[in-house]
Scaffold this motif. Structure first.
Motif, PDB file in Angstrom:
ATOM      1  N   GLN A 270     -11.659  18.674  35.619  1.00 41.70           N
ATOM      2  CA  GLN A 270     -11.105  18.472  36.954  1.00 41.70           C
ATOM      3  C   GLN A 270      -9.851  17.611  36.888  1.00 41.70           C
ATOM      4  OE1 GLN A 270     -13.353  16.185  40.007  1.00 41.70           O
ATOM      5  NE2 GLN A 270     -13.149  18.020  41.282  1.00 41.70           N
ATOM      6  N   VAL A 271      -8.752  18.114  37.433  1.00 44.61           N
ATOM      7  CA  VAL A 271      -7.482  17.387  37.376  1.00 44.61           C
ATOM      8  C   VAL A 271      -7.246  16.533  38.616  1.00 44.61           C
ATOM      9  CG1 VAL A 271      -6.441  19.115  35.856  1.00 44.61           C
ATOM     10  CG2 VAL A 271      -6.122  19.309  38.330  1.00 44.61           C
ATOM     11  N   VAL A 272      -7.982  16.780  39.709  1.00 48.80           N
ATOM     12  CA  VAL A 272      -7.927  15.925  40.901  1.00 48.80           C
ATOM     13  C   VAL A 272      -9.350  15.767  41.434  1.00 48.80           C
ATOM     14  CG1 VAL A 272      -7.003  15.564  43.219  1.00 48.80           C
ATOM     15  CG2 VAL A 272      -5.624  16.770  41.524  1.00 48.80           C
ATOM     16  N   HIS A 273      -9.812  14.515  41.546  1.00 46.28           N
ATOM     17  CA  HIS A 273     -11.133  14.230  42.105  1.00 46.28           C
ATOM     18  C   HIS A 273     -11.037  14.123  43.633  1.00 46.28           C
ATOM     19  CE1 HIS A 273     -11.728  13.338  37.951  1.00 46.28           C
ATOM     20  NE2 HIS A 273     -11.236  12.109  37.999  1.00 46.28           N
ATOM     21  N   HIS A 274     -11.995  14.726  44.327  1.00 44.31           N
ATOM     22  CA  HIS A 274     -12.078  14.594  45.788  1.00 44.31           C
ATOM     23  C   HIS A 274     -10.687  14.763  46.417  1.00 44.31           C
ATOM     24  CE1 HIS A 274     -14.092  13.353  49.513  1.00 44.31           C
ATOM     25  NE2 HIS A 274     -13.009  12.662  49.794  1.00 44.31           N
ATOM     26  N   ASP A 275     -10.122  15.913  46.250  1.00 42.47           N
ATOM     27  CA  ASP A 275      -8.761  16.197  46.708  1.00 42.47           C
ATOM     28  C   ASP A 275      -8.659  16.138  48.230  1.00 42.47           C
ATOM     29  OD1 ASP A 275      -6.211  17.161  47.108  1.00 42.47           O
ATOM     30  OD2 ASP A 275      -6.650  19.193  46.405  1.00 42.47           O
ATOM     31  N   VAL A 276      -7.707  15.336  48.741  1.00 44.25           N
ATOM     32  CA  VAL A 276      -7.376  15.328  50.166  1.00 44.25           C
ATOM     33  C   VAL A 276      -5.880  15.561  50.364  1.00 44.25           C
ATOM     34  CG1 VAL A 276      -9.316  13.882  50.895  1.00 44.25           C
ATOM     35  CG2 VAL A 276      -7.190  12.796  50.153  1.00 44.25           C
ATOM     36  N   TRP A 277      -5.255  16.236  49.380  1.00 38.88           N
ATOM     37  CA  TRP A 277      -3.808  16.489  49.419  1.00 38.88           C
ATOM     38  C   TRP A 277      -3.454  17.962  49.207  1.00 38.88           C
ATOM     39  CZ3 TRP A 277      -6.195  12.892  46.174  1.00 38.88           C
ATOM     40  CH2 TRP A 277      -6.133  11.555  46.594  1.00 38.88           C
ATOM     41  N   GLU A 278      -4.441  18.846  49.208  1.00 34.07           N
ATOM     42  CA  GLU A 278      -4.227  20.272  48.923  1.00 34.07           C
ATOM     43  C   GLU A 278      -3.495  20.457  47.593  1.00 34.07           C
ATOM     44  OE1 GLU A 278      -3.021  24.398  51.239  1.00 34.07           O
ATOM     45  OE2 GLU A 278      -2.153  22.500  51.909  1.00 34.07           O
ATOM     46  N   ALA A 279      -4.010  19.775  46.580  1.00 33.36           N
ATOM     47  CA  ALA A 279      -3.342  19.738  45.273  1.00 33.36           C
ATOM     48  C   ALA A 279      -3.992  20.693  44.280  1.00 33.36           C
ATOM     49  CB  ALA A 279      -3.363  18.312  44.726  1.00 33.36           C
ATOM     50  N   ASP A 280      -4.248  21.933  44.714  1.00 31.34           N
ATOM     51  CA  ASP A 280      -4.961  22.864  43.844  1.00 31.34           C
ATOM     52  C   ASP A 280      -4.126  23.312  42.643  1.00 31.34           C
ATOM     53  OD1 ASP A 280      -3.161  24.376  45.271  1.00 31.34           O
ATOM     54  OD2 ASP A 280      -4.643  25.625  46.245  1.00 31.34           O
ATOM     55  N   ILE A 281      -4.804  23.935  41.679  1.00 34.61           N
ATOM     56  CA  ILE A 281      -4.104  24.500  40.521  1.00 34.61           C
ATOM     57  C   ILE A 281      -3.549  25.856  40.957  1.00 34.61           C
ATOM     58  CG2 ILE A 281      -4.332  25.313  38.155  1.00 34.61           C
ATOM     59  CD1 ILE A 281      -6.534  23.303  37.728  1.00 34.61           C
TER      60      ILE A 281
ATOM     61  N   GLY B 231     -17.770  12.574  47.302  1.00 37.62           N
ATOM     62  CA  GLY B 231     -18.014  12.996  45.926  1.00 37.62           C
ATOM     63  C   GLY B 231     -16.784  13.633  45.305  1.00 37.62           C
ATOM     64  N   ASP B 232     -16.881  14.007  44.038  1.00 38.43           N
ATOM     65  CA  ASP B 232     -15.752  14.609  43.332  1.00 38.43           C
ATOM     66  C   ASP B 232     -15.527  16.068  43.700  1.00 38.43           C
ATOM     67  OD1 ASP B 232     -15.047  12.298  42.056  1.00 38.43           O
ATOM     68  OD2 ASP B 232     -15.943  12.824  40.115  1.00 38.43           O
ATOM     69  N   ASN B 233     -16.538  16.721  44.288  1.00 35.94           N
ATOM     70  CA  ASN B 233     -16.398  18.101  44.777  1.00 35.94           C
ATOM     71  C   ASN B 233     -16.045  19.096  43.682  1.00 35.94           C
ATOM     72  OD1 ASN B 233     -14.679  16.737  47.672  1.00 35.94           O
ATOM     73  ND2 ASN B 233     -16.864  16.981  47.363  1.00 35.94           N
ATOM     74  N   TRP B 234     -16.893  19.151  42.640  1.00 33.97           N
ATOM     75  CA  TRP B 234     -16.733  20.189  41.620  1.00 33.97           C
ATOM     76  C   TRP B 234     -16.925  21.565  42.252  1.00 33.97           C
ATOM     77  CZ3 TRP B 234     -20.170  18.189  36.987  1.00 33.97           C
ATOM     78  CH2 TRP B 234     -19.608  17.012  36.484  1.00 33.97           C
ATOM     79  N   PHE B 235     -16.275  22.613  41.700  1.00 27.11           N
ATOM     80  CA  PHE B 235     -15.323  22.674  40.603  1.00 27.11           C
ATOM     81  C   PHE B 235     -13.909  22.842  41.142  1.00 27.11           C
ATOM     82  CE2 PHE B 235     -19.335  24.380  38.917  1.00 27.11           C
ATOM     83  CZ  PHE B 235     -19.537  23.491  37.878  1.00 27.11           C
ATOM     84  N   THR B 236     -13.676  22.290  42.351  1.00 27.35           N
ATOM     85  CA  THR B 236     -12.351  22.399  42.937  1.00 27.35           C
ATOM     86  C   THR B 236     -11.338  21.632  42.085  1.00 27.35           C
ATOM     87  OG1 THR B 236     -12.644  20.453  44.350  1.00 27.35           O
ATOM     88  CG2 THR B 236     -13.325  22.583  45.248  1.00 27.35           C
ATOM     89  N   ASP B 237     -10.067  22.094  42.142  1.00 25.13           N
ATOM     90  CA  ASP B 237      -8.975  21.466  41.388  1.00 25.13           C
ATOM     91  C   ASP B 237      -9.319  21.335  39.904  1.00 25.13           C
ATOM     92  OD1 ASP B 237      -7.829  21.275  43.838  1.00 25.13           O
ATOM     93  OD2 ASP B 237      -7.906  19.109  43.986  1.00 25.13           O
ATOM     94  N   SER B 238      -9.962  22.348  39.356  1.00 26.53           N
ATOM     95  CA  SER B 238     -10.437  22.289  37.970  1.00 26.53           C
ATOM     96  C   SER B 238     -10.023  23.521  37.185  1.00 26.53           C
ATOM     97  CB  SER B 238     -11.973  22.191  37.931  1.00 26.53           C
ATOM     98  OG  SER B 238     -12.442  21.030  38.575  1.00 26.53           O
ATOM     99  N   VAL B 239      -9.952  23.346  35.868  1.00 23.03           N
ATOM    100  CA  VAL B 239      -9.935  24.478  34.940  1.00 23.03           C
ATOM    101  C   VAL B 239     -11.391  24.752  34.573  1.00 23.03           C
ATOM    102  CG1 VAL B 239      -9.178  25.324  32.690  1.00 23.03           C
ATOM    103  CG2 VAL B 239      -7.682  23.820  34.026  1.00 23.03           C
TER     104      VAL B 239
END
Length: 416
Positions: A297-308, A274-282
């Motif tokens: 959400q700026v990254v869906h289902h992040d698997v790269w540790e790409a947080d804000i 899934g997209d895993n809200w609200f991670t990687d989101s404003v």
């Protein structure tokens, strides 16, 4: 290590920015003048002062007015200057200084280490607020440094105080930035989601420290967005979503905004389809109640540790001849997302583009990209920058367990 605070001033400019109205806060969009009341300058993190006595004609006259050493400790905190006092976090201490002379007015020592993640304080209602390495918000008397209250915003987990790094490495939960003070509330996020915690933001009554509202960055059962996590397991309970930076506040709209970190596990998505809200989101909330308003959400289902990991910044956008109150959020790959503060909709077009796939990691089929925008730096690791035997990949290339010696362009825009 030695850390010092130095005030630069010409004699003709001495005493500037050291007085002001008690507890003064800048108005919406207004840059600070005689005070520097927040670590980022104002509620919109704009880091800009309207003072104009220092300019291109006299900047060469600037010199050191004083220097204060703090031996053996480290600081990442921008000083706050208000009511004729300068407040700064250094290691496991909070100091109040005379900004004219550098003299120490009072010092408060915490009993939790390490506290190297201190990034400053907030000031309001005659109190100084800071976050600790064991996820407490503490209020000090502005004039004496005496503790007034302390409130845990994380989970009540045991820690080993005999270990210098116990609070960070055993529980993982801590407060990595200065809280925000607005409208009688102290608002702070909690990190570190990477330890398998459930991230959150909490608002406390500034005078008493009592909880006013709480918002979890990973929604639970029955909450909006929970269906973006699997229904056949409880990964959401340890879903991550740490909040690393000071929230931004728009008092005119009665809203508070913050960026959310990556989901957990940070490099494996096989258990959290899934997209895993609200991670990687404003995320935008109602200031007084913590009620959800919108998210992007700026990254869906992040698997790269790409947080804000960088602060959100307010600005005014011109769209079709009209002024739009907006905010900017920087994604880890160097793309800047510009959003309407009222609605969360992009100010300029954003499109979903196909990205490389990995069925085992449950990768999202697309990721959002601002149309016509440039990114900071190249999207892939330069093949000439590492020795033979390594493989260069690019942003949004999946990284699996059978891919040794991979060079990935991680955390280009991560805030220090």
């Amino acid at each position: 290590m030695r850390i010092g605070t130095c005030l630069l001033s010409a004699t003709m400019l001495a005493g500037l920015a050291v007085t002001g109205v008690r507890g003064a806060q800048p108005k919406d969009e207004a840059p600070p003048t005689r005070n520097w009341p927040m670590v980022e300058g104002n509620w919109g993190n704009q880091r800009y002062s309207a003072l104009d006595q220092i300019n291109t004609t006299n900047v060469k006259q600037l010199g050191a007015a004083w220097f204060r050493k703090f031996d053996g400790e480290m600081s990442r905190g921008t000083p706050v200057v208000i009511d004729g006092k300068m407040f700064i976090t250094v290691g496991h201490h909070v100091h109040a200084l005379d900004p004219k002379t550098g003299a120490v007015l009072w010092t408060h020592e915490t009993d939790i280490a390490p506290s190297f993640q201190f990034k400053g304080v907030a000031v309001g209602d005659g109190l100084v607020f800071y976050g600790t390495a064991d996820a407490h918000i503490v209020a000090l008397d502005e004039n004496t440094g005496k503790e007034v209250w302390s409130t845990l915003i994380g989970d009540n987990l045991p820690i080993r105080k005999d270990s210098p790094s116990a609070a960070l490495t055993v529980t993982g939960q801590y407060i990595s930035s200065a809280p925000a003070y607005a409208e009688g509330l102290v608002i702070s996020g909690m990190s570190n989601g990477d330890f398998g915690l459930r991230g959150r933001v909490m608002a406390l009554d500034a005078k008493t420290g009592k909880k006013v509202w709480e918002f979890y960055t990973v929604p639970g059962p029955g909450e909006y967005g929970h269906d973006t996590w699997p229904s056949n397991n409880e990964e959401w309970k340890r879903g991550g979503g740490g909040v690393w930076n000071t929230p931004t506040v728009d008092p005119e709209r009665g809203m508070v905004y913050f960026g959310v970190g990556n989901p957990v596990s940070q490099w494996g998505g096989e258990l959290r389809k899934g997209d895993n809200w609200f991670t990687d989101s404003v995320v935008a909330l109602e200031l007084k109640t913590g009620k959800y308003k919108w998210h992007y959400q700026v990254v869906h289902h992040d698997v790269w540790e790409a947080d804000i990991g960088t602060p959100l910044v307010f600005y005014n956008a011109k769209v079709d001849g009209k002024t739009v109150k907006a905010l900017g959020a920087m994604r880890t790959d160097g793309y800047l997302f510009l959003l309407d503060r009222a609605t969360g909709k992009p100010v300029h077009p954003v499109e979903e583009r196909p990205v490389p796939q990995n069925a085992r990691l449950k990768t999202a089929p697309t990721q959002p990209f601002p149309v016509g925008a440039d990114e900071i730096g190249p999207p892939c690791v330069d093949k000439d920058s590492f020795p033979a035997g390594f493989k260069s990949i690019c942003f949004y290339d999946p990284i699996d367990y059978d891919m040794p010696n991979v060079m990935y362009p991680l955390n280009r825009t991560r805030s220090a």
